[in-house]
Design a protein around this motif. Structure first.
Motif, PDB file in Angstrom:
ATOM      1  N   THR A  28      52.996  84.613  38.933  1.00 19.71           N
ATOM      2  CA  THR A  28      52.358  83.514  37.706  1.00 19.71           C
ATOM      3  C   THR A  28      52.900  82.268  37.464  1.00 19.71           C
ATOM      4  N   PRO A  29      52.714  81.255  36.773  1.00 19.04           N
ATOM      5  CA  PRO A  29      52.744  79.787  36.586  1.00 19.04           C
ATOM      6  C   PRO A  29      54.086  80.154  35.638  1.00 19.04           C
ATOM      7  N   PRO A  30      54.481  78.985  36.193  1.00 17.48           N
ATOM      8  CA  PRO A  30      55.799  79.173  34.834  1.00 17.48           C
ATOM      9  C   PRO A  30      55.411  78.503  33.548  1.00 17.48           C
ATOM     10  N   PRO A  31      55.666  78.739  32.439  1.00 22.07           N
ATOM     11  CA  PRO A  31      55.218  78.571  30.608  1.00 22.07           C
ATOM     12  C   PRO A  31      55.138  77.566  30.350  1.00 22.07           C
ATOM     13  N   PRO A  32      54.220  77.097  30.239  1.00 25.28           N
ATOM     14  CA  PRO A  32      54.307  75.793  29.229  1.00 25.28           C
ATOM     15  C   PRO A  32      55.514  74.564  28.649  1.00 25.28           C
ATOM     16  N   GLN A  33      56.203  73.725  29.444  1.00 22.20           N
ATOM     17  CA  GLN A  33      57.075  72.979  28.845  1.00 22.20           C
ATOM     18  C   GLN A  33      56.934  73.111  27.516  1.00 22.20           C
ATOM     19  N   LYS A  34      57.922  72.934  26.631  1.00 25.64           N
ATOM     20  CA  LYS A  34      58.015  71.870  25.184  1.00 25.64           C
ATOM     21  C   LYS A  34      57.936  70.570  25.186  1.00 25.64           C
ATOM     22  N   PRO A  35      57.478  69.874  24.440  1.00 29.55           N
ATOM     23  CA  PRO A  35      57.252  68.272  24.676  1.00 29.55           C
ATOM     24  C   PRO A  35      58.879  68.398  23.835  1.00 29.55           C
ATOM     25  N   TRP A  36      59.130  68.618  22.811  1.00 32.79           N
ATOM     26  CA  TRP A  36      60.846  68.472  22.300  1.00 32.79           C
ATOM     27  C   TRP A  36      61.224  69.400  21.922  1.00 32.79           C
ATOM     28  N   ALA A  37      62.514  69.514  22.241  1.00 36.79           N
ATOM     29  CA  ALA A  37      63.473  70.471  22.437  1.00 36.79           C
ATOM     30  C   ALA A  37      63.012  71.388  20.596  1.00 36.79           C
ATOM     31  N   PHE A  76      51.966  67.181  19.660  1.00 42.33           N
ATOM     32  CA  PHE A  76      52.095  66.926  18.586  1.00 42.33           C
ATOM     33  C   PHE A  76      52.996  68.195  17.679  1.00 42.33           C
ATOM     34  N   GLU A  77      54.368  68.049  16.279  1.00 39.66           N
ATOM     35  CA  GLU A  77      55.006  68.760  16.253  1.00 39.66           C
ATOM     36  C   GLU A  77      54.904  69.225  14.833  1.00 39.66           C
ATOM     37  N   VAL A  78      54.516  70.094  13.918  1.00 39.30           N
ATOM     38  CA  VAL A  78      54.520  70.363  13.338  1.00 39.30           C
ATOM     39  C   VAL A  78      55.782  69.771  12.284  1.00 39.30           C
ATOM     40  N   THR A  79      56.846  69.909  11.567  1.00 42.43           N
ATOM     41  CA  THR A  79      57.741  70.233  10.505  1.00 42.43           C
ATOM     42  C   THR A  79      57.920  71.638   9.944  1.00 42.43           C
ATOM     43  N   LYS A  83      54.649  69.440   7.529  1.00 43.84           N
ATOM     44  CA  LYS A  83      53.719  67.424   8.115  1.00 43.84           C
ATOM     45  C   LYS A  83      53.836  67.707   9.181  1.00 43.84           C
ATOM     46  N   MET A  84      53.310  66.186   9.634  1.00 42.80           N
ATOM     47  CA  MET A  84      53.209  65.891  11.489  1.00 42.80           C
ATOM     48  C   MET A  84      54.363  65.255  11.433  1.00 42.80           C
ATOM     49  N   GLY A  85      55.008  65.455  12.701  1.00 50.23           N
ATOM     50  CA  GLY A  85      55.811  64.812  13.223  1.00 50.23           C
ATOM     51  C   GLY A  85      55.167  64.312  14.390  1.00 50.23           C
ATOM     52  N   ARG A  86      56.493  64.296  14.820  1.00 47.51           N
ATOM     53  CA  ARG A  86      56.677  62.798  16.381  1.00 47.51           C
ATOM     54  C   ARG A  86      54.939  63.537  17.433  1.00 47.51           C
ATOM     55  N   LYS A  87      54.518  62.080  18.000  1.00 47.87           N
ATOM     56  CA  LYS A  87      53.580  63.250  18.341  1.00 47.87           C
ATOM     57  C   LYS A  87      53.393  61.684  19.830  1.00 47.87           C
ATOM     58  N   THR A 122      60.279  74.319  12.999  1.00 52.13           N
ATOM     59  CA  THR A 122      59.636  73.427  13.949  1.00 52.13           C
ATOM     60  C   THR A 122      58.482  73.454  15.213  1.00 52.13           C
ATOM     61  N   THR A 123      57.368  73.896  14.769  1.00 50.50           N
ATOM     62  CA  THR A 123      57.038  74.241  15.731  1.00 50.50           C
ATOM     63  C   THR A 123      55.922  72.903  16.525  1.00 50.50           C
ATOM     64  N   CYS A 124      55.016  72.776  17.824  1.00 49.54           N
ATOM     65  CA  CYS A 124      54.379  71.901  18.800  1.00 49.54           C
ATOM     66  C   CYS A 124      52.285  72.559  18.465  1.00 49.54           C
ATOM     67  N   PHE A 125      52.148  71.753  19.281  1.00 45.61           N
ATOM     68  CA  PHE A 125      50.470  72.108  19.510  1.00 45.61           C
ATOM     69  C   PHE A 125      50.668  70.529  20.644  1.00 45.61           C
ATOM     70  N   GLU A 126      49.462  71.387  21.062  1.00 48.52           N
ATOM     71  CA  GLU A 126      48.351  69.999  21.723  1.00 48.52           C
ATOM     72  C   GLU A 126      47.336  70.162  21.524  1.00 48.52           C
ATOM     73  N   GLN A 127      46.390  69.249  21.092  1.00 48.16           N
ATOM     74  CA  GLN A 127      45.302  69.026  20.928  1.00 48.16           C
ATOM     75  C   GLN A 127      44.152  68.112  21.479  1.00 48.16           C
ATOM     76  N   PRO A 128      43.593  69.124  22.698  1.00 45.43           N
ATOM     77  CA  PRO A 128      42.574  68.108  23.006  1.00 45.43           C
ATOM     78  C   PRO A 128      41.408  66.904  22.802  1.00 45.43           C
ATOM     79  N   TYR A 129      40.978  66.222  22.516  1.00 46.14           N
ATOM     80  CA  TYR A 129      39.713  65.592  22.360  1.00 46.14           C
ATOM     81  C   TYR A 129      39.294  65.367  23.466  1.00 46.14           C
ATOM     82  N   GLU A 130      38.328  65.814  23.305  1.00 49.20           N
ATOM     83  CA  GLU A 130      36.679  65.299  24.164  1.00 49.20           C
ATOM     84  C   GLU A 130      35.603  64.634  23.497  1.00 49.20           C
ATOM     85  N   LEU A 131      35.624  63.431  23.879  1.00 49.73           N
ATOM     86  CA  LEU A 131      35.088  62.226  23.124  1.00 49.73           C
ATOM     87  C   LEU A 131      33.891  61.336  23.966  1.00 49.73           C
TER      88      LEU A 131
END
Length: 149
Positions: A28-37, A76-79, A83-87, A122-131
């Motif tokens: 099984t593939p490793p779980p995705p890494q969190k962008p921030w600790a 990005f992170e949600v505090t 609110k949106m935190g780092r991105k 605090t949680t983190c998300f990944e949001q793709p934008y296809e333009l």
């Protein structure tokens, strides 16, 4: 008449490569890494964060009059305050006009924070934008068929 046999080391290498390939298919593939600790792992969240408002980025179709297609992925992170935190974004060399438009839309995003053990976290998300920019170049007008005399 001579017969040809593959050298033993070649046969063993082929066998080892086949075994490695098969074992890669069953792991099984490793779980995705969190962008921030500080990001709370999804397994520890009772209620995920919810986006309350998310205005779309305003992009100018004239930026790419010949048409173009891009994908930009934001992390990005949600505090705990909702609110949106780092991105950050990938690819790092994305068009700065596109990044600025997306960043402007982020200033208006609002969240209900994630809950873990009854507390906002605090949680983190990944949001793709296809333009996709449509081709704006003028198309030649269809010509009427010539009449024969």
């Amino acid at each position: 008449m001579k017969t040809f046999c593959a050298p033993r080391h070649l046969s063993l290498a082929t066998l080892a490569a086949s075994a490695l390939l098969l074992s890669a298919c069953t792991t099984t593939p490793p779980p995705p890494q969190k962008p921030w600790a500080e990001c709370t792992p999804a397994s520890q969240i009772d209620k995920p964060a919810v986006v309350r408002t998310y205005p779309h980025a305003k992009l100018d179709p004239q930026w790419y009059p010949e048409g173009a297609k891009f994908t930009v992925v934001y992390q990005f992170e949600v505090t705990p305050e909702g609110k949106m935190g780092r991105k950050n974004y990938k690819p790092a060399d994305a068009d700065p006009r596109i990044i600025a438009a997306i960043e402007r839309s982020f200033t208006r995003w609002r969240f209900k924070p994630a809950i873990s053990n009854g507390q906002p976290v605090t949680t983190c998300f990944e949001q793709p934008y296809e333009l996709i920019f449509e081709d704006l170049s003028p198309k030649p007008a269809p010509q009427a068929p010539e009449k024969s005399s």
